[in-house]
Design a protein around this motif. Structure first.
Motif, PDB file in Angstrom:
ATOM      1  N   TYR A 201      -7.149   1.935   1.247  1.00 27.03           N
ATOM      2  CA  TYR A 201      -6.238   1.271   0.313  1.00 27.03           C
ATOM      3  C   TYR A 201      -6.972   0.171  -0.463  1.00 27.03           C
ATOM      4  CZ  TYR A 201      -3.050  -2.552  -0.916  1.00 27.03           C
ATOM      5  OH  TYR A 201      -2.428  -3.593  -1.547  1.00 27.03           O
TER       6      TYR A 201
ATOM      7  N   TYR B  38       0.304   3.542  -2.892  1.00 29.44           N
ATOM      8  CA  TYR B  38      -0.819   4.484  -2.916  1.00 29.44           C
ATOM      9  C   TYR B  38      -0.634   5.645  -1.940  1.00 29.44           C
ATOM     10  CZ  TYR B  38      -3.071   0.962  -5.728  1.00 29.44           C
ATOM     11  OH  TYR B  38      -3.358   0.081  -6.741  1.00 29.44           O
TER      12      TYR B  38
ATOM     13  N   LYS C  10      -9.066   1.316  -3.338  1.00 24.69           N
ATOM     14  CA  LYS C  10      -8.332   1.710  -4.536  1.00 24.69           C
ATOM     15  C   LYS C  10      -7.937   0.495  -5.373  1.00 24.69           C
ATOM     16  CE  LYS C  10      -6.827   5.608  -1.893  1.00 24.69           C
ATOM     17  NZ  LYS C  10      -8.165   6.163  -2.062  1.00 24.69           N
TER      18      LYS C  10
ATOM     19  N   TYR D 204       0.784  -1.220   0.000  1.00 23.88           N
ATOM     20  CA  TYR D 204       0.000   0.000   0.000  1.00 23.88           C
ATOM     21  C   TYR D 204       0.820   1.276   0.000  1.00 23.88           C
ATOM     22  CZ  TYR D 204      -0.853   1.120   5.105  1.00 23.88           C
ATOM     23  OH  TYR D 204      -0.817   1.469   6.419  1.00 23.88           O
TER      24      TYR D 204
ATOM     25  N   GLU E 229      -1.851   9.024  -3.168  1.00 26.99           N
ATOM     26  CA  GLU E 229      -3.300   9.145  -3.329  1.00 26.99           C
ATOM     27  C   GLU E 229      -3.999   9.139  -1.967  1.00 26.99           C
ATOM     28  OE1 GLU E 229      -5.287   6.314  -5.909  1.00 26.99           O
ATOM     29  OE2 GLU E 229      -7.231   7.146  -5.334  1.00 26.99           O
TER      30      GLU E 229
END
Length: 845
Positions: free
Chosen positions: A586, A236, A589, A233, A239
Motif C-alpha cells: 500500500y 487500493y 502505491k 488503504y 489494485e
RNA sequence: GCCGGGGUGGCGAAAUUGGUGAGACGCGCCUGACUUAAAAUCAGGUGUCCCCCCGUGGGGCGUGCGGGUUCGAAUCCCGCCCCCGGCACCA
C-alpha cells in the motif's frame, strides 16, 4: 601446539618419556609422514571477520547513477525486532539470505544487502515496564548484542547502512511521510470500534488478537469506540488484489492476502421501511434469492435501530437487547447461540412488495456490508437457523437443475451454476447466475438496486495509545482543529518519561511539558497528539531508507531509489504474509502517487523461510522456547552452524530444532580441511579425469540449487559428495582442481573455512570476490554411461556403453544381454522405448 | 466448513519436465582398522521379506489407503484417511 599428534612408535616412546598424558595423544588428523595442523574454527573465523570488518568487505557504496541498472541486486531480509537476541530461527533466515548475497555478488551483480532493527513497539515497551528501565536503553543494548551475533555469524552485511526505527534520524522521516499522507488525504481521523484488552489497559492491533484473545495475556478482547488515525488503504483494495498476478510469491501468501482483502461481488438493494419513508441498503451476493427474503435483519449497532423503535412498544425490549449485545466480547458473541428481537417494524421487499418483519440480531455485523441484510432462510444457513428459532417463514426460490425441490432439509446454498429459480415471478426458470444479473438490472431500473462490491479489508488503524513508537506529528488546536507540525519542526522528539504503564490512554498525555505547544497556525495554546504510530508504519518504508540511510534533507534520494528498487529478493517469515506485506505494498502505491518512488510493487519476488520449531511450536521469544546459536558457535564455529541450518531441510519447510546432526557438519569441515591441506602439496594439474567431471557436475548442481531453486540443503549435500569423492583418492588427477571447486562452491555457506583454505592453497585473491565458477559443458559429457535395460518395465541389466551410440545400437546391445535374453523368454518384442542416455525398455508380449 | 501446503527408512531428508536400479547427503546404529582403553579419525555395512552353488548371486514386496492412466508413477488422474498452517457469524 596444544595437541600432540602421534604418528609412530618412536613418537609414542618419546611421549611416554615426556609423560604426556593419554588424552592428549590424539591421532585425529593423522597423515602418514606428516603432522597436519588441526582445524580450529574459532581462530579462523575471528581472523576473517576482522579482515571483513577492516576492509568493509561487504559495504556497497552508492552506485554511479549513470550505470545501467541491469547489474544490481537488492537482497532484503525482514529486519529483526530487538526485544532480545537472535535465536536459531533468525540464524536460518539470515544465513539463507547470506548464501544468496554471496552467490549474487560472485555472479557479477552489484549487491545491496543491508540490515537494521525494527526497534519501536510493544515488546520493548513491556520489557521496559517489567524491568523498570527505559525502552531506549533496552533496545540499544539488544541491538549491540544482535550486531555482535551477526558479525560472529560472518554474515555479509553492509554495516555502513545500518538503521533503527527508534532513532530520531529515522522516525523524523516516518513523521515526514505521515505528513505527506495527511496532505494527500491518505491519513485521516475517524471514530471506530477498536480492540481493547482490559487487562493490559490498552488498545491492541488486529494482529495482536488471536482467536479473540490478547496475544500476550490471553484476556478476552473487548470493543471500544475511539477516534483514531487511519490510513485509507481500502482505496487500493482492487489494485492490491489485481497486482498479485505480477508477484512471484508463494501461493499461500497470495491466498492469505486475497482472503484478507476479501473482495466479493454482489448487489446493493434498497428496502423501504414501512411508515418511516426510510430506505435501508443491504449488500448481498445472492440477489437471485430476493423473492425468498422473508425477513430483514439489522446489526444491533446499526445507527437506525433507535429511530425504528422510538416511541413504540418495542423500544425498551430492543434497546435492552442492543445493550446486552454490546456487553458481549467478540468471542462471546461468536460462540453464543444467535438470537434477536423483533422491532415491530416492517420492510418492503422491492422485488415482490412483500411486507417482511424487521429484526435486530447479533449474527449480523455492523463491520461488514451495510450492517443490514435481507434474510433468505431457504438459501442461507444462518438465516435458516434464525428462522427456525423464531418460527419465521422459509420460502424456497432456487432448486437444483432438474428438480422441483431442494434435495434436503435446511438451507440450500449450492453454487454449481446449474440451479434454477422458482416462484420468482418473471425470473422463474432462469438459471441462478443469469438471474443475479437480470434481477439487479430490473431493480436498478426502478431505483431499488445496483451492482456492488464489498470488501473484508478495513482501513489501517495506525494510532496506538502507547509510548514506544513514532509520535504522530500533529497538534490539536482549540481554534484550528488538527494542525500538522511544520516539516521544519520535525522530528517531534519522543520525550523521556518515567511511567510507561498503559492507563487506557497514551502515557505521553502525562508529559505535560511536551504535550503543551503553541498552535503552529495561530499560536494559541494547543496540545500535541499523544498517540504514536503502529510500528508497521516504520516497516512499510524502512527498505527505502537503506538506499540512502544518512540523508538528512529527505527520507531518500529518488535517484538512488530508482537504481535499487524494486527489491530483487525479499526473504522473511510467513507471519508477515498479510500485515506487513500488505501495508508495504500500500505504501508503495501512495509513495508512487506522491512522486517519491517510481514503482508500485516493492517486492516482486518473495521467499518464505520455514520456521524453526522447538517443542512443537515455532521458536519465539514470546513463547519462551528460544535456542541461542551462541553456545554452538562458540563450540563448533559459525561455519558448522551455518551449514547445519542450511542442511537441516528444505529452506521453506518448517523444521524441528535438534542439534544431533551438527556433529556431521563439523566432520565434513574437518574432512574438507584435511583433503585441502593434503592436496595443497600437489602441483596444479589440468582439469581432466573423473574428479574433474564430478567437480563440474557439482558446479552445475550448486549453481542451480542456489540461484534458481533455493535448495540450499541439496547444494551443501552436493559439495559433500564431491569432497567424499576427493577424500577417497586425494592424489588423483585433478584433485587440486576438485578441492578448489569445492571451496569455491561452499564459500557462500561456510565462508570462513573456504577463505582460509583458499589462502593456504596459495591464492592471493579473495574467494569472496572471486567469480562464481563456470561449468564447462564439455566436462558434463561422459564418454560412457550406464544403460538401464528393462523388460516390460522391470530392470534386468545395466550396461556401461559409449555415449556415442545411436538408439538402434543401444537396442541391439540391450537385446544381446544374456540377462535380458533370459527374461525375453523367446517372446516377440512388440515395442522398444529408448530414453537417450538413460534406458532401453523392451516390451514383449 | 473454506483456502493453502504436506504424508517417502530408526531420524532429518533426496529423487528438478512421468524414465527406470526409490532412499543422494547427513544423523543414529552395526562391523572392522588404529588404541593399554576410550574418544576422535579412517574403512565397510545398514528399507523389507524370500531362495540358493553364500556370491562383485537371484527374486518378491515397498513412497498414507483404494482404484486408474502409462511400456514405465513417489511424481499424473479419481475417491478416501491423516497431519500442519491460514481464515472463519463476510450476508
Amino acid at each position: 601446539m596444544d595437541v600432540v599428534l602421534v604418528q609412530s612408535e618412536f613418537d609414542a616412546l618419546v611421549l611416554d618419556l615426556l609423560e604426556v598424558p593419554w588424552p592428549l595423544r590424539t591421532r585425529g588428523f593423522f597423515v602418514p609422514g606428516d603432522v597436519m595442523e588441526r582445524y580450529e574454527p574459532q581462530a579462523i573465523e575471528e581472523k576473517w571477520q576482522r579482515i571483513w570488518a577492516d576492509e568493509r568487505a561487504f559495504s556497497t557504496p552508492d552506485p554511479d547513477p549513470n550505470d545501467p541498472p541491469d547489474g544490481k541486486y537488492y537482497m532484503l531480509e525482514m529486519l529483526p525486532y530487538p526485544s532480545g537476541t537472535l535465536h536459531v530461527g533468525h540464524v536460518r533466515n539470515y544465513t539463507q539470505g547470506d548464501v544468496v548475497t554471496h552467490f549474487q555478488r560472485r555472479s557479477g551483480r552489484y549487491v545491496l544487502r543491508p540490515m537494521g532493527y525494527d526497534s519501536f513497539g510493544l515488546n520493548a515497551e513491556n520489557a521496559a515496564i517489567r524491568e523498570r528501565r527505559p525502552p531506549k536503553l533496552i533496545v540499544e543494548e539488544n541491538i549491540e548484542a544482535i550486531r555482535a551475533q551477526m558479525q560472529r555469524m560472518g554474515w555479509a552485511i553492509d554495516w555502513d547502512r545500518e538503521i533503527a526505527s527508534h532513532t530520531p534520524e529515522m522516525y523524523r522521516w516516518t513523521q515526514w511521510l505521515f505528513l505527506k499522507f495527511f496532505e494527500a488525504g491518505q491519513a485521516f481521523r475517524k471514530e471506530a470500534h477498536v480492540k481493547w484488552c482490559a487487562n493490559d489497559q490498552t488498545v491492541l492491533a488486529n494482529e495482536q488478537v488471536i482467536d479473540g484473545r490478547c496475544e500476550r495475556c490471553g484476556a478476552v478482547v473487548e470493543s471500544k469506540n475511539l477516534e483514531q488515525w487511519f490510513f485509507r488503504y481500502t482505496a487500493y483494495a482492487d489494485e492490491l488484489l489485481d497486482n498479485m498476478a505480477l508477484l512471484d510469491w508463494p501461493e499461500r501468501v497470495l491466498a492469505m492476502q486475497r482472503h484478507w482483502i476479501g473482495r466479493s461481488e454482489g448487489a446493493e438493494l434498497l428496502f423501504r421501511i414501512e411508515d418511516l419513508d426510510i430506505d435501508i441498503p443491504v449488500f448481498t451476493t445472492r440477489p437471485d434469492t430476493i423473492f425468498g427474503a422473508t425477513f430483514f435483519v439489522l446489526a444491533p449497532e446499526h445507527p437506525l435501530v433507535p429511530k425504528l423503535v422510538e416511541g413504540t412498544p418495542h423500544e425498551t425490549e430492543v434497546l435492552d437487547y442492543v445493550r446486552r449485545t454490546a456487553a458481549h466480547t467478540f468471542v462471546e458473541r461468536e460462540e453464543k447461540e444467535k438470537d434477536g428481537v423483533f422491532t415491530g417494524r416492517f420492510a418492503t421487499n422491492p422485488a415482490n412488495e412483500a411486507r417482511i418483519p424487521i429484526w435486530v440480531a447479533d449474527y449480523v455485523l455492523m463491520e461488514y456490508g451495510s450492517g443490514a441484510i435481507m434474510a433468505v432462510p431457504a438459501h442461507d444457513e444462518r438465516d435458516y437457523e434464525f428462522a427456525r428459532r423464531y418460527d419465521l417463514p422459509v420460502t424456497t426460490v432456487v432448486v437444483p437443475a432438474g428438480a422441483d425441490e431442494p434435495p434436503e432439509q435446511g438451507a440450500f446454498s449450492e453454487h454449481t451454476d446449474n440451479e434454477r429459480l422458482v416462484d420468482s415471478a418473471q425470473f422463474s426458470g432462469m438459471p441462478s447466475p443469469e438471474a443475479k444479473k437480470a434481477i439487479v438490472e430490473w431493480l436498478g431500473q426502478r431505483g431499488r438496486g445496483r451492482p456492488a462490491v464489498s470488501y473484508r479489508l478495513r482501513d489501517w488503524l495506525i494510532s496506538r495509545q502507547r509510548y514506544w513508537g513514532t509520535p504522530i506529528p500533529v497538534v490539536h488546536c482549540p481554534s484550528c482543529g488538527i494542525v500538522p507540525v511544520p516539516e521544519n519542526d520535525l522530528p517531534v522528539l519522543l520525550p523521556e518519561i518515567d511511567d510507561y504503564t498503559p492507563k487506557g490512554k497514551s502515557p505521553l498525555e502525562a508529559a505535560e511539558d511536551w504535550i503543551r505547544v503553541p498552535c503552529p497556525r495561530c499560536g494559541e495554546e494547543a496540545r500535541r497528539e499523544a498517540d504514536t504510530m503502529d510500528t508497521f508504519v516504520d516497516s512499510s518504508w524502512y527498505f527505502l531508507r537503506y538506499c540512502d540511510p544518512r540523508n538528512d534533507s529527505a527520507p531518500f534520494d529518488r535517484a538512488l531509489i530508482d537504481y535499487w528498487l524494486p527489491v530483487d529478493q525479499y526473504i522473511g517469515g510467513i507471519e508477515h504474509a498479510v500485515m506487513h506485506l500488505l501495508y508495504a505494498r500500500y505504501f508503495a502505491k501512495v509513495l508512487n502517487e506522491l512522486g517519491l518512488v517510481g514503482f508500485r510493487e516493492p517486492f516482486p519476488r518473495l521467499f518464505n523461510h520455514g520456521w524453526v520449531h522447538m517443542g512443537g511450536t515455532k521458536m519465539s521469544k514470546t513463547k519462551g522456547n528460544v535456542v541461542s546459536p551462541d553456545d554452538y558457535v562458540r563450540e563448533l564455529g559459525a561455519d558448522a552452524v551455518r551449514l547445519y541450518i542450511l542442511f537441516i531441510g528444505p529452506a521453506d519447510a518448517e523444521v524441528d530444532w535438534q542439534d544431533d546432526g551438527l556433529e556431521g557438519m563439523t566432520r565434513f569441515l574437518r574432512r574438507l580441511w584435511r583433503v585441502a591441506l593434503e592436496v595443497g602439496e600437489l602441483p596444479d594439474t589440468p582439469a581432466e579425469g573423473p574428479l574433474a567431471h564430478k567437480a563440474h557436475e557439482t558446479i552445475a548442481k550448486v549453481t542451480d540449487d542456489t540461484g534458481r531453486r533455493f535448495a540450499f540443503n541439496t547444494a551443501v549435500a552436493a559439495v559433500m559428495e564431491l569432497v567424499n569423492d576427493i577424500s577417497r583418492d586425494p592424489r588423483a588427477t585433478s584433485a587440486r582442481f576438485a578441492v578448489e571447486t569445492a571451496l569455491s562452491l561452499i564459500q557462500p555457506s561456510a565462508p570462513h573455512i573456504a577463505e582460509e583454505l583458499w589462502q593456504r592453497l596459495g591464492h592471493a585473491d579473495r574467494l569472496w570476490e572471486a567469480p562464481w565458477p563456470q561449468v564447462d559443458p564439455a566436462m558434463l559429457v561422459r564418454e560412457t554411461f550406464e544403460l538401464v535395460v528393462q523388460v516390460n518395465g522391470r530392470v534386468r541389466d545395466r550396461l556401461q556403453v559409449p555415449t556415442s551410440l545411436s538408439e538402434e545400437e543401444l537396442v541391439e546391445l540391450a537385446k544381446e544381454s544374456p540377462k535380458v535374453q533370459a527374461h525375453l523368454d523367446g517372446g516377440k518384442i512388440r515395442q522398444t522405448i529408448v530414453v537417450p542416455r538413460k534406458l532401453v525398455n523392451l516390451v514383449v508380449g
